[in-house]
Design a protein around this motif. Structure first.
Motif, PDB file in Angstrom:
ATOM      1  N   ASP A   1     -12.842  46.536 -19.604  1.00  0.00           N
ATOM      2  CA  ASP A   1     -13.407  46.282 -18.275  1.00  0.00           C
ATOM      3  C   ASP A   1     -12.587  47.061 -17.255  1.00  0.00           C
ATOM      4  O   ASP A   1     -11.420  46.739 -16.991  1.00  0.00           O
ATOM      5  CB  ASP A   1     -13.387  44.791 -17.965  1.00  0.00           C
ATOM      6  CG  ASP A   1     -14.241  44.452 -16.746  1.00  0.00           C
ATOM      7  OD1 ASP A   1     -14.378  45.302 -15.857  1.00  0.00           O
ATOM      8  OD2 ASP A   1     -14.768  43.328 -16.694  1.00  0.00           O
ATOM      9  N   ALA A   2     -13.194  48.090 -16.660  1.00  0.00           N
ATOM     10  CA  ALA A   2     -12.464  48.944 -15.720  1.00  0.00           C
ATOM     11  C   ALA A   2     -12.041  48.175 -14.482  1.00  0.00           C
ATOM     12  O   ALA A   2     -11.002  48.466 -13.880  1.00  0.00           O
ATOM     13  CB  ALA A   2     -13.331  50.138 -15.335  1.00  0.00           C
TER      14      ALA A   2
ATOM     15  N   LEU B   1      -7.544  45.999 -11.271  1.00  0.00           N
ATOM     16  CA  LEU B   1      -6.853  44.887 -10.632  1.00  0.00           C
ATOM     17  C   LEU B   1      -5.483  44.658 -11.262  1.00  0.00           C
ATOM     18  O   LEU B   1      -4.496  44.404 -10.551  1.00  0.00           O
ATOM     19  CB  LEU B   1      -7.712  43.624 -10.745  1.00  0.00           C
ATOM     20  CG  LEU B   1      -7.285  42.425  -9.900  1.00  0.00           C
ATOM     21  CD1 LEU B   1      -7.259  42.795  -8.423  1.00  0.00           C
ATOM     22  CD2 LEU B   1      -8.222  41.246 -10.135  1.00  0.00           C
ATOM     23  N   ALA B   2      -5.417  44.774 -12.583  1.00  0.00           N
ATOM     24  CA  ALA B   2      -4.127  44.614 -13.250  1.00  0.00           C
ATOM     25  C   ALA B   2      -3.168  45.731 -12.865  1.00  0.00           C
ATOM     26  O   ALA B   2      -1.963  45.502 -12.670  1.00  0.00           O
ATOM     27  CB  ALA B   2      -4.330  44.572 -14.762  1.00  0.00           C
ATOM     28  N   GLY B   3      -3.685  46.945 -12.736  1.00  0.00           N
ATOM     29  CA  GLY B   3      -2.840  48.065 -12.325  1.00  0.00           C
ATOM     30  C   GLY B   3      -2.294  47.879 -10.918  1.00  0.00           C
ATOM     31  O   GLY B   3      -1.107  48.134 -10.652  1.00  0.00           O
ATOM     32  N   MET B   4      -3.132  47.416  -9.989  1.00  0.00           N
ATOM     33  CA  MET B   4      -2.666  47.172  -8.629  1.00  0.00           C
ATOM     34  C   MET B   4      -1.648  46.038  -8.588  1.00  0.00           C
ATOM     35  O   MET B   4      -0.672  46.074  -7.817  1.00  0.00           O
ATOM     36  CB  MET B   4      -3.844  46.848  -7.722  1.00  0.00           C
ATOM     37  CG  MET B   4      -4.868  47.971  -7.600  1.00  0.00           C
ATOM     38  SD  MET B   4      -4.195  49.501  -6.926  1.00  0.00           S
ATOM     39  CE  MET B   4      -3.952  49.033  -5.224  1.00  0.00           C
TER      40      MET B   4
ATOM     41  N   GLN C   1      -0.442  53.823 -15.905  1.00  0.00           N
ATOM     42  CA  GLN C   1      -1.270  53.861 -17.110  1.00  0.00           C
ATOM     43  C   GLN C   1      -2.606  53.147 -16.880  1.00  0.00           C
ATOM     44  O   GLN C   1      -3.680  53.672 -17.210  1.00  0.00           O
ATOM     45  CB  GLN C   1      -0.514  53.219 -18.268  1.00  0.00           C
ATOM     46  CG  GLN C   1      -1.316  53.150 -19.565  1.00  0.00           C
ATOM     47  CD  GLN C   1      -0.593  52.372 -20.651  1.00  0.00           C
ATOM     48  OE1 GLN C   1       0.519  51.871 -20.424  1.00  0.00           O
ATOM     49  NE2 GLN C   1      -1.198  52.282 -21.810  1.00  0.00           N
ATOM     50  N   LEU C   2      -2.562  51.940 -16.320  1.00  0.00           N
ATOM     51  CA  LEU C   2      -3.788  51.161 -16.117  1.00  0.00           C
ATOM     52  C   LEU C   2      -4.714  51.810 -15.099  1.00  0.00           C
ATOM     53  O   LEU C   2      -5.933  51.876 -15.287  1.00  0.00           O
ATOM     54  CB  LEU C   2      -3.432  49.741 -15.681  1.00  0.00           C
ATOM     55  CG  LEU C   2      -2.744  48.861 -16.730  1.00  0.00           C
ATOM     56  CD1 LEU C   2      -2.304  47.547 -16.110  1.00  0.00           C
ATOM     57  CD2 LEU C   2      -3.668  48.613 -17.914  1.00  0.00           C
ATOM     58  N   LEU C   3      -4.106  52.330 -14.006  1.00  0.00           N
ATOM     59  CA  LEU C   3      -4.952  52.934 -12.973  1.00  0.00           C
ATOM     60  C   LEU C   3      -5.559  54.243 -13.445  1.00  0.00           C
ATOM     61  O   LEU C   3      -6.681  54.591 -13.060  1.00  0.00           O
ATOM     62  CB  LEU C   3      -4.132  53.147 -11.706  1.00  0.00           C
ATOM     63  CG  LEU C   3      -3.741  51.865 -10.957  1.00  0.00           C
ATOM     64  CD1 LEU C   3      -2.823  52.187  -9.794  1.00  0.00           C
ATOM     65  CD2 LEU C   3      -4.983  51.136 -10.450  1.00  0.00           C
ATOM     66  N   THR C   4      -4.839  54.983 -14.277  1.00  0.00           N
ATOM     67  CA  THR C   4      -5.392  56.230 -14.814  1.00  0.00           C
ATOM     68  C   THR C   4      -6.598  55.941 -15.701  1.00  0.00           C
ATOM     69  O   THR C   4      -7.627  56.615 -15.630  1.00  0.00           O
ATOM     70  CB  THR C   4      -4.320  56.988 -15.607  1.00  0.00           C
ATOM     71  OG1 THR C   4      -3.210  57.264 -14.740  1.00  0.00           O
ATOM     72  CG2 THR C   4      -4.870  58.292 -16.144  1.00  0.00           C
ATOM     73  N   GLN C   5      -6.480  54.917 -16.539  1.00  0.00           N
ATOM     74  CA  GLN C   5      -7.609  54.546 -17.400  1.00  0.00           C
ATOM     75  C   GLN C   5      -8.788  54.025 -16.565  1.00  0.00           C
ATOM     76  O   GLN C   5      -9.942  54.348 -16.846  1.00  0.00           O
ATOM     77  CB  GLN C   5      -7.164  53.483 -18.404  1.00  0.00           C
ATOM     78  CG  GLN C   5      -6.119  53.972 -19.412  1.00  0.00           C
ATOM     79  CD  GLN C   5      -5.617  52.853 -20.302  1.00  0.00           C
ATOM     80  OE1 GLN C   5      -5.984  51.691 -20.134  1.00  0.00           O
ATOM     81  NE2 GLN C   5      -4.740  53.194 -21.252  1.00  0.00           N
ATOM     82  N   ALA C   6      -8.464  53.236 -15.568  1.00  0.00           N
ATOM     83  CA  ALA C   6      -9.537  52.659 -14.759  1.00  0.00           C
ATOM     84  C   ALA C   6     -10.260  53.712 -13.932  1.00  0.00           C
ATOM     85  O   ALA C   6     -11.481  53.648 -13.756  1.00  0.00           O
ATOM     86  CB  ALA C   6      -8.969  51.579 -13.847  1.00  0.00           C
ATOM     87  N   SER C   7      -9.524  54.703 -13.411  1.00  0.00           N
ATOM     88  CA  SER C   7     -10.144  55.713 -12.554  1.00  0.00           C
ATOM     89  C   SER C   7     -11.181  56.545 -13.298  1.00  0.00           C
ATOM     90  O   SER C   7     -12.083  57.111 -12.685  1.00  0.00           O
ATOM     91  CB  SER C   7      -9.060  56.638 -11.979  1.00  0.00           C
ATOM     92  OG  SER C   7      -8.379  57.314 -13.034  1.00  0.00           O
ATOM     93  N   LEU C   8     -11.055  56.632 -14.602  1.00  0.00           N
ATOM     94  CA  LEU C   8     -12.005  57.408 -15.398  1.00  0.00           C
ATOM     95  C   LEU C   8     -13.267  56.622 -15.736  1.00  0.00           C
ATOM     96  O   LEU C   8     -14.249  57.204 -16.190  1.00  0.00           O
ATOM     97  CB  LEU C   8     -11.331  57.884 -16.689  1.00  0.00           C
ATOM     98  CG  LEU C   8     -10.088  58.765 -16.510  1.00  0.00           C
ATOM     99  CD1 LEU C   8      -9.460  59.083 -17.861  1.00  0.00           C
ATOM    100  CD2 LEU C   8     -10.445  60.043 -15.771  1.00  0.00           C
TER     101      LEU C   8
ATOM    102  N   LEU D   1     -13.508  51.842  -5.235  1.00  0.00           N
ATOM    103  CA  LEU D   1     -12.399  51.479  -6.119  1.00  0.00           C
ATOM    104  C   LEU D   1     -11.820  52.713  -6.808  1.00  0.00           C
ATOM    105  O   LEU D   1     -10.599  52.811  -6.996  1.00  0.00           O
ATOM    106  CB  LEU D   1     -12.875  50.459  -7.159  1.00  0.00           C
ATOM    107  CG  LEU D   1     -13.218  49.054  -6.656  1.00  0.00           C
ATOM    108  CD1 LEU D   1     -13.575  48.160  -7.826  1.00  0.00           C
ATOM    109  CD2 LEU D   1     -12.067  48.457  -5.863  1.00  0.00           C
ATOM    110  N   ARG D   2     -12.682  53.642  -7.185  1.00  0.00           N
ATOM    111  CA  ARG D   2     -12.181  54.859  -7.843  1.00  0.00           C
ATOM    112  C   ARG D   2     -11.298  55.668  -6.887  1.00  0.00           C
ATOM    113  O   ARG D   2     -10.221  56.163  -7.276  1.00  0.00           O
ATOM    114  CB  ARG D   2     -13.360  55.690  -8.330  1.00  0.00           C
ATOM    115  CG  ARG D   2     -12.941  56.877  -9.207  1.00  0.00           C
ATOM    116  CD  ARG D   2     -14.140  57.484  -9.940  1.00  0.00           C
ATOM    117  NE  ARG D   2     -15.156  57.973  -9.028  1.00  0.00           N
ATOM    118  CZ  ARG D   2     -16.346  57.405  -8.861  1.00  0.00           C
ATOM    119  NH1 ARG D   2     -16.656  56.313  -9.552  1.00  0.00           N
ATOM    120  NH2 ARG D   2     -17.217  57.903  -8.011  1.00  0.00           N
ATOM    121  N   ALA D   3     -11.732  55.796  -5.640  1.00  0.00           N
ATOM    122  CA  ALA D   3     -10.906  56.520  -4.675  1.00  0.00           C
ATOM    123  C   ALA D   3      -9.590  55.789  -4.420  1.00  0.00           C
ATOM    124  O   ALA D   3      -8.531  56.416  -4.286  1.00  0.00           O
ATOM    125  CB  ALA D   3     -11.678  56.685  -3.370  1.00  0.00           C
ATOM    126  N   SER D   4      -9.631  54.458  -4.358  1.00  0.00           N
ATOM    127  CA  SER D   4      -8.409  53.686  -4.156  1.00  0.00           C
ATOM    128  C   SER D   4      -7.454  53.854  -5.329  1.00  0.00           C
ATOM    129  O   SER D   4      -6.230  53.951  -5.143  1.00  0.00           O
ATOM    130  CB  SER D   4      -8.764  52.211  -3.971  1.00  0.00           C
ATOM    131  OG  SER D   4      -7.610  51.427  -3.836  1.00  0.00           O
TER     132      SER D   4
END
Length: 425
Positions: free
Chosen positions: A357-358, A363-366, A379-386, A393-396
């Motif tokens: 779940d992206a 949220l976990a990355g933030m 690591q989490l934000l890189t996976q989520a951004s893709l 949210l992607r821009a954030s």
């Protein structure tokens, strides 16, 4: 079959008469000195029957002759009553057809016919009800013609013909007239007058679906959101709307009531006044939590209002609409600075239970960034951004990655992240 029985009875009477008259030797003697008159019994019987028939026919003819004036009067009254009913039907027909001037003229003509009958001393069946109905048709036509003075005049006449303590039909007519008057006030954008007319209704009539519909529109027009919400709940219980429409109306009024709160204490009272089913609506819970946060409310209370929505998203990811889930993520993100360990554990557990779940990854990355876990956050934000489908949210996520890259001195990665953040908008 009936004709055959009548024929048999006729033959029986003929046979009996023949047997009686054929062998009857009796005589009747009349003495009128110095005369003597002898008559057969059959002749006497025939004379008696003939006399009776003649006298009866003469009496009937005399009665019919004497009744002629009364019949003529009844015929004239009947013609006037028919003309009155025809005018009333024409008034209703013209009103339904949109010919309001003709409708009002026909209603006035019906009233004139009724007045003429009353002046002649004739009593029209259901006369009060007919007069009230004619006045209401004339008032309805006057309302359509935007003739307020004439409308009110006919309305008052109709209410006089339908007293509050009259018969059942008269009471029903009065209640209907009051409801129509409330509707006219609503059309005039006079919500106070509409509510005043509805308040004059008996308790039972005020809870009818038609009255509640008018009250709902009037309270919304008057900005009486709490009364409008209570009325919408009653209409939903009466099944006046489809379930989806009722939910939409209640949700809209509840959001409007939440927006009307000017401080946290008022907002909490509004929230507690909502029914449990309404507080469980994701859009209401999220909106109320965002409103509480905007008013400077306690973050713990904000997250407590969001907890049922969060549990629904975690337990049944497909049960929560995408835009509601995104609003929930943004609401939780805005309070990450004061997030307690229990909520951090919830976010971590939810991400581990559903690592694909992206939104949970983001949220976990933030949250990891707020706890200064730079490596895990990256690591989490890189996976989520893709994988994030929401551009915001992607821009954030890319902006946060750019800030992390700048913090560790990686200018190339930071520039690339800033570029992707700009392109994500």
């Amino acid at each position: 079959m009936r004709a055959a029985l009548w024929l048999l009875a006729l033959f029986g009477v003929a046979v009996a008469a023949a047997l009686f008259a054929g062998n009857n030797q009796g005589t009747v003697t009349l003495y009128w000195p110095p005369y003597r008159i002898d008559l057969s019994l059959n002749m006497v019987v025939l004379l008696l029957v003939g006399s009776f028939v003649t006298i009866y026919a003469a009496l009937r003819a005399l009665a019919a002759l004497l009744e002629l004036p009364h019949q003529a009067r009844r015929w004239r009254v009947q013609q006037k009553e028919r003309a009155m009913h025809a005018a009333l039907l024409d008034a209703l027909t013209h009103m339904l057809g949109g010919r309001f001037i003709r409708s009002r003229k026909a209603a006035v003509a019906a009233l004139s016919q009724e007045n003429a009958l009353a002046a002649a001393g004739e009593t029209v069946p259901h006369g009060r009800q007919l007069r009230a109905l004619a006045h209401m048709i004339a008032a309805e036509a006057s309302h359509a013609l935007q003739d307020g003075a004439t409308r009110e005049s006919h309305l008052q006449d109709a209410l006089q013909q339908a007293p509050a303590r009259g018969s059942v039909n008269e009471q029903e007519m009065r209640e209907g007239a009051q409801m129509r008057a409330a509707r006219w006030s609503l059309d005039d954008r006079d919500a106070d007058a509409a509510l005043e007319r509805l308040a004059a209704l008996p308790q039972g009539a005020a809870r009818r679906t038609l009255a509640l519909r008018i009250k709902l529109k009037a309270t919304r027009l008057a900005r009486q959101t709490q009364d409008a919400l209570d009325t919408a709940r009653l209409l939903a219980k009466h099944r006046a709307f489809s379930p989806s429409a009722a939910q939409s109306i209640v949700r809209g009024l509840a959001i409007e009531l939440i927006n009307s709160a000017h401080d946290t204490a008022q907002l909490q009272r509004v929230w507690m006044s909502l029914e449990p089913a309404e507080r469980n609506m994701p859009e209401l819970a999220i909106h109320a939590a965002q409103r509480l946060a905007a008013l400077g409310g306690d973050g713990t209370l904000v997250r407590a209002w969001l907890l049922p929505v969060w549990e629904r998203m975690v337990d049944l990811p497909d049960a929560l609409a995408e835009h509601h889930a995104l609003k929930l993520v943004r609401a939780l993100e805005s309070g990450l600075d004061e997030l307690d360990p229990a909520w951090l554990a919830r976010i971590e557990t939810a991400y581990q239970a559903n690592p694909r779940d992206a939104r949970l990854q983001y949220l976990a990355g933030m949250a990891c960034r707020k706890r200064q876990l730079w490596g895990k956050a990256q690591q989490l934000l890189t996976q989520a951004s893709l994988q994030l489908g929401d551009a915001g949210l992607r821009a954030s996520a890319w902006r946060t990655l750019a800030e992390l890259a700048e913090a560790r001195g990686d200018d190339a990665a930071a520039a690339e992240a800033w570029k992707k953040a700009a392109l994500s908008r």
